[in-house]
Design a protein around this motif. Structure first.
Motif: not given
Length: 219
Positions: A30-38, A88-104
């Motif tokens: 999820i984090a990768f997807v959010i990161g690319i879109v972001g 909760c665990g999946v989306w917690g990691v996904g949303l947190l990771g999405g913010a870092y992946m987007a910046e990367t």
């Protein structure tokens, strides 16, 4: 240290490892997807969405995962949104990771020379095609070290899952210590199983980075 005790605990740790890895990797996806879109939103400077993405990135990068999990698991049900511990665990990691992946990904995009955009456009590509076929592959390649570091960081952050009643590795270790007081054995197994989960990611990331560097990508 009692090796027999450690051997008897192995099935419990194995179950906990599988649960931790499944939830962790689903969150990373999820984090990768959010990161690319972001990063695409930031790249194309889409009005409104760009501002929303900036707020989201700052919010999630500057608050601990534990607080985010508490909000998702305990606060959202107050407004009628019920979330299971696993979700909760999946989306917690996904949303947190999405913010870092987007910046990367964004930093990777900024490293692409302007001539790449101009050359692709001169070949008749529209902005979306330029981003998909020319810019994004190069940005991902140059971002590999940061992406691997983010994945390892996110998988390590799964250690707080026990706070929302998930039987992860940390929960299992604390539970066994509380019941049988075998602290050294339980913590030793905890370290070993975290290494089993994280060391392959680190090694594969290093190998991938070297191969891309030797192929003259990402520089």
């Amino acid at each position: 240290m009692d090796l027999n005790v450690m051997i008897s605990y192995l099935p419990l740790y194995k179950e906990a490892l599988l649960l931790t890895m499944r939830i962790g990797w689903e969150g990373v996806l999820i984090a990768f997807v959010i990161g690319i879109v972001g990063s695409a939103i930031q790249h194309f400077k889409i009005p409104v969405l760009r501002q929303i993405m900036s707020v989201y990135t700052e919010l999630f990068r500057n608050t601990p995962l534990l607080v985010q999990l508490f909000f998702i698991y305990f606060a959202l049900p107050q407004i009628g949104i019920k979330v299971s511990p696993e979700s909760c665990g999946v989306w917690g990691v996904g949303l947190l990771g999405g913010a870092y992946m987007a910046e990367t990904f964004r930093s990777g995009l900024e490293n692409i020379p302007k001539i790449q955009f101009e050359s692709a456009e001169s070949l008749g590509m529209n902005p979306l095609q330029v981003f998909r076929y020319v810019i994004l592959p190069q940005a991902v390649t140059s971002s590999v070290p940061g992406l691997v570091a983010n994945v390892i960081f996110l998988l390590k952050e799964t250690s707080v899952f026990s706070t929302v009643s998930l039987m992860d590795l940390m929960f299992t270790a604390k539970d066994l210590i509380g019941m049988y007081a075998k602290t050294i054995e339980c913590l030793t197994l905890l370290v070993i199983f975290y290494l089993i989960m994280l060391l392959p990611v680190s090694i594969l990331g290093t190998v991938l980075e070297r191969r891309l560097r030797y192929a003259e990508f990402g520089d």
